[in-house]
Design an enzyme around this catalytic site. Sequence first.
Site, PDB file in Angstrom:
ATOM      1  N   ILE A  88       0.840  -1.195   0.000  1.00  0.00           N
ATOM      2  CA  ILE A  88       0.000   0.000   0.000  1.00  0.00           C
ATOM      3  C   ILE A  88       0.877   1.247   0.000  1.00  0.00           C
ATOM      4  CG2 ILE A  88      -0.214   0.332   2.516  1.00  0.00           C
ATOM      5  CD1 ILE A  88      -3.257   0.792   2.036  1.00  0.00           C
ATOM      6  N   CYS A  89       0.320   2.341  -0.505  1.00  0.00           N
ATOM      7  CA  CYS A  89       0.946   3.661  -0.429  1.00  0.00           C
ATOM      8  C   CYS A  89      -0.187   4.674  -0.252  1.00  0.00           C
ATOM      9  CB  CYS A  89       1.807   3.950  -1.659  1.00  0.00           C
ATOM     10  SG  CYS A  89       0.857   4.147  -3.181  1.00  0.00           S
ATOM     11  N   GLN A  90       0.030   5.910  -0.610  1.00  0.00           N
ATOM     12  CA  GLN A  90      -1.012   6.911  -0.437  1.00  0.00           C
ATOM     13  C   GLN A  90      -2.117   6.799  -1.487  1.00  0.00           C
ATOM     14  OE1 GLN A  90      -1.002   9.002   2.307  1.00  0.00           O
ATOM     15  NE2 GLN A  90      -3.107   9.359   1.681  1.00  0.00           N
ATOM     16  N   GLY A  92      -1.783   4.546  -4.506  1.00  0.00           N
ATOM     17  CA  GLY A  92      -1.718   3.322  -5.292  1.00  0.00           C
ATOM     18  C   GLY A  92      -0.653   3.327  -6.371  1.00  0.00           C
ATOM     19  N   LEU A 117      -4.142   4.453   0.562  1.00  0.00           N
ATOM     20  CA  LEU A 117      -4.780   4.987   1.775  1.00  0.00           C
ATOM     21  C   LEU A 117      -5.871   6.002   1.454  1.00  0.00           C
ATOM     22  CD1 LEU A 117      -1.655   5.295   4.060  1.00  0.00           C
ATOM     23  CD2 LEU A 117      -3.577   3.716   4.335  1.00  0.00           C
TER      24      LEU A 117
END
Length: 121
Positions: A88-90, A92, A117
């Site tokens: 995951i990241c902020q 995608g 996120l």
Amino acid sequence: MSQTIINIILFLLLASFLASRFIPSRGVRMMTAAELKRRLKQPGVQYIDVRTSMEFRSFHLPGFRNIPLHELAARARELSKEKEVVVICQSGMRSQKASKLLKKMGFRYVTNVKGGLNAWQ
């Protein structure tokens, strides 16, 4: 005539570039934030957040471990290639890059959280 050929070649190069950036790698599974909420406590899964350390410190999901994207290649040996890795990241985008990298490095089960996120809310 030659200008038309050049335009076609440029279009194909641009289309190829965009496809490589936005289409998931072969073998990378996509997961929605809703699916992640249901699976978050599943045992035997490695949950990786590839945002920067500062982003991770300001907010992260419980159970996720921070390995920033720029460190992933050097730190991939900390992960098991046989267990699923959920990335995951902020938004995608970085997690998609990380997922592609992990697949190229031989990780068998890689899942990218679509929307990151931002989609978690």
